[in-house]
Design a protein around this motif. Sequence first.
Motif, PDB file in Angstrom:
ATOM      1  N   LYS A   1       1.869  24.694  -9.430  1.00 48.35           N
ATOM      2  CA  LYS A   1       3.247  24.726  -8.391  1.00 48.35           C
ATOM      3  C   LYS A   1       3.633  23.444  -8.000  1.00 48.35           C
ATOM      4  O   LYS A   1       4.646  22.754  -7.138  1.00 48.35           O
ATOM      5  CB  LYS A   1       3.533  25.926  -7.928  1.00 48.35           C
ATOM      6  N   TYR A   2       2.481  22.603  -7.695  1.00 44.82           N
ATOM      7  CA  TYR A   2       2.382  21.014  -7.611  1.00 44.82           C
ATOM      8  C   TYR A   2       2.344  20.461  -8.486  1.00 44.82           C
ATOM      9  O   TYR A   2       1.528  20.553  -8.935  1.00 44.82           O
ATOM     10  CB  TYR A   2       0.812  21.315  -6.277  1.00 44.82           C
ATOM     11  N   ILE A   3       2.958  19.418  -8.510  1.00 42.17           N
ATOM     12  CA  ILE A   3       2.813  17.867  -9.702  1.00 42.17           C
ATOM     13  C   ILE A   3       2.619  16.625  -8.352  1.00 42.17           C
ATOM     14  O   ILE A   3       2.942  16.351  -7.330  1.00 42.17           O
ATOM     15  CB  ILE A   3       5.089  17.999  -9.613  1.00 42.17           C
ATOM     16  N   ASP A   4       1.842  15.786  -8.904  1.00 37.14           N
ATOM     17  CA  ASP A   4       1.434  14.530  -8.783  1.00 37.14           C
ATOM     18  C   ASP A   4       2.366  13.932  -9.448  1.00 37.14           C
ATOM     19  O   ASP A   4       2.194  13.578  -9.980  1.00 37.14           O
ATOM     20  CB  ASP A   4       0.174  14.955  -9.143  1.00 37.14           C
ATOM     21  N   MET A   5       3.369  13.427  -8.240  1.00 32.67           N
ATOM     22  CA  MET A   5       4.778  12.178  -8.775  1.00 32.67           C
ATOM     23  C   MET A   5       4.066  11.002  -8.816  1.00 32.67           C
ATOM     24  O   MET A   5       4.204  10.884  -9.117  1.00 32.67           O
ATOM     25  CB  MET A   5       5.849  13.262  -7.309  1.00 32.67           C
ATOM     26  N   THR A   6       2.856  10.884  -8.559  1.00 29.72           N
ATOM     27  CA  THR A   6       1.933   9.482  -8.738  1.00 29.72           C
ATOM     28  C   THR A   6       1.879   9.100 -10.112  1.00 29.72           C
ATOM     29  O   THR A   6       1.661   8.287 -10.002  1.00 29.72           O
ATOM     30  CB  THR A   6       0.991   8.895  -7.702  1.00 29.72           C
ATOM     31  N   LYS A   7       1.867  10.303 -10.960  1.00 31.48           N
ATOM     32  CA  LYS A   7       1.554  10.393 -12.311  1.00 31.48           C
ATOM     33  C   LYS A   7       2.694  10.305 -13.400  1.00 31.48           C
ATOM     34  O   LYS A   7       2.504  10.053 -14.316  1.00 31.48           O
ATOM     35  CB  LYS A   7       0.785  11.781 -12.733  1.00 31.48           C
ATOM     36  N   LEU A   8       3.546  10.722 -12.556  1.00 32.36           N
ATOM     37  CA  LEU A   8       4.858   9.885 -13.244  1.00 32.36           C
ATOM     38  C   LEU A   8       5.584   8.818 -12.897  1.00 32.36           C
ATOM     39  O   LEU A   8       6.374   7.704 -14.153  1.00 32.36           O
ATOM     40  CB  LEU A   8       5.752  10.906 -12.829  1.00 32.36           C
ATOM     41  N   VAL A   9       5.226   8.663 -11.470  1.00 30.44           N
ATOM     42  CA  VAL A   9       6.201   7.901 -11.150  1.00 30.44           C
ATOM     43  C   VAL A   9       5.430   6.242  -9.922  1.00 30.44           C
ATOM     44  O   VAL A   9       4.774   7.108  -8.807  1.00 30.44           O
ATOM     45  CB  VAL A   9       7.642   7.800 -11.025  1.00 30.44           C
ATOM     46  N   ASN A  10       5.141   5.075  -9.661  1.00 32.83           N
ATOM     47  CA  ASN A  10       4.393   4.981  -8.575  1.00 32.83           C
ATOM     48  C   ASN A  10       4.542   3.047  -8.102  1.00 32.83           C
ATOM     49  O   ASN A  10       5.670   2.469  -9.174  1.00 32.83           O
ATOM     50  CB  ASN A  10       2.439   4.712  -9.011  1.00 32.83           C
ATOM     51  N   GLU A  11       4.347   2.517  -7.169  1.00 31.43           N
ATOM     52  CA  GLU A  11       4.390   1.069  -7.581  1.00 31.43           C
ATOM     53  C   GLU A  11       4.126   0.417  -8.428  1.00 31.43           C
ATOM     54  O   GLU A  11       4.833  -0.886  -8.170  1.00 31.43           O
ATOM     55  CB  GLU A  11       4.066   1.176  -6.002  1.00 31.43           C
ATOM     56  N   GLU A  12       3.059   0.437  -8.623  1.00 28.55           N
ATOM     57  CA  GLU A  12       2.511  -0.089  -9.724  1.00 28.55           C
ATOM     58  C   GLU A  12       3.330  -0.564 -10.998  1.00 28.55           C
ATOM     59  O   GLU A  12       2.851  -1.038 -12.091  1.00 28.55           O
ATOM     60  CB  GLU A  12       1.012   0.513 -10.116  1.00 28.55           C
ATOM     61  N   GLY A  13       4.213   0.960 -11.061  1.00 25.92           N
ATOM     62  CA  GLY A  13       5.174   0.602 -12.651  1.00 25.92           C
ATOM     63  C   GLY A  13       4.227   1.585 -13.060  1.00 25.92           C
ATOM     64  O   GLY A  13       4.218   0.977 -15.506  1.00 25.92           O
ATOM     65  N   THR A  14       3.403   2.192 -13.001  1.00 25.51           N
ATOM     66  CA  THR A  14       2.456   2.479 -13.987  1.00 25.51           C
ATOM     67  C   THR A  14       2.604   3.828 -14.351  1.00 25.51           C
ATOM     68  O   THR A  14       1.568   4.886 -15.750  1.00 25.51           O
ATOM     69  CB  THR A  14       0.644   2.410 -14.285  1.00 25.51           C
ATOM     70  N   GLY A  15       3.114   4.795 -14.253  1.00 24.95           N
ATOM     71  CA  GLY A  15       3.874   6.376 -14.723  1.00 24.95           C
ATOM     72  C   GLY A  15       4.207   6.670 -15.807  1.00 24.95           C
ATOM     73  O   GLY A  15       4.876   5.330 -16.297  1.00 24.95           O
ATOM     74  N   TYR A  16       3.920   7.885 -15.935  1.00 33.84           N
ATOM     75  CA  TYR A  16       3.984   7.885 -18.083  1.00 33.84           C
ATOM     76  C   TYR A  16       5.666   8.213 -17.812  1.00 33.84           C
ATOM     77  O   TYR A  16       5.991   7.421 -18.767  1.00 33.84           O
ATOM     78  CB  TYR A  16       3.753   9.735 -17.800  1.00 33.84           C
TER      79      TYR A  16
END
Length: 376
Positions: free
Chosen positions: A340-355
């Motif tokens: 039920k928990y999404i690690d949002m940093t894997k999708l969008v992040n400040e470095e622009g490396t999210g999927y």
Amino acid sequence: MLKRILFSICFMQVAIPAIWSCTSAVVGAELNPYGRPLLWKNRDTSTFDNKIEYIPAKDGEFAYVALFNAKDSLLNEAWMGMNEYGFAVMNTASYNIKDDDVPEKDMDKEGLLMTRALKTCKTLSDFENLLNEMPRPMGVEANFGAIDAYGDGAYYETNNHSYVKFDIKDSPDPILVRTNYSHSGRENEGYGFIREANANHLLSPYIKEKFVAPEVFTELLSRSFYHDLLGKDFSTEKEEWVIDQDFIPRYTSVATIVIEGCRPLQKDEKLSPEELTQQYIMWTGLGYPPCSEISAVRCTPAGVEASLKGDPETGRSNQCDKVLERKSEVFPFTKGNGNKYIDMTKLVNEEGTGYMEQLVPKNLETYSKVRLLRDK
């Protein structure tokens, strides 16, 4: 207080709606800047492994290409597809139009019905005839969406004994959205009310500008973490952990697909299957949509990339497996209610490396290249 209520709801979901919670749309050619009708489905199911297969014509039946579960070795149940004559169909489960006591073991025949439709239907009228001729009870409770080469598009809200047709021509704008309840069914029953509101909100500016292109669905709606009830987009909130509740893409989302038809034919106009199959494209993202790559599928023997097809031994698609590996990073908890928990940093992040940040530009380039070749 509201956050606490929503948190509680997350752990009280009924099993079946969480599994069969698709979001979909039928779009008229007038709204697509390329002048072609669209059929979209963000598929949700407990069967995470999906594949795309081409089935050649035989014994008087039409050739078609469709989405199947990986374990469906006989290709009996299509969950979205298009055939060589330009007929395309998909479904979302409904939970408010069944009006009988047909047992569950005799239900869930939507995939079988759609396979039969792809093999035998050229137009929406053909599909209506099929629904009328099917033995009762049909074993379905669903919203079937369909388009054809003449630009016609509609939903058929169908139960075991009857259906109600909703034609895009009768809508104020030639677009209809459905989730997991039927508009002709019992009020305040069913599921997906917030997801439908999410979709309508996200589509609104594109409808106004008549720019509802396929990528609006695969690159925006199927990757959006906008929540209409809360009025916020969680992908822009810079929160690391987000509860997976009532977004269009969900833990159970396994594909985002848009079928883009041809420029509508006149009623006395004919195109050969060879001509139609060069015009129709099934824009396909297998696996968890926020992590998916888009491929252009056609209804031809060479129209399905090898990575989308099922492995001869396992039935699994290499492309789907790759995306599911990415998904495991987005949902890293495996204990208890971890999914039920999404690690949002894997999708969008400040470095622009999210999927999503990496894949959306790549997918838009795919759209541009394929469309250029098609329109030439």
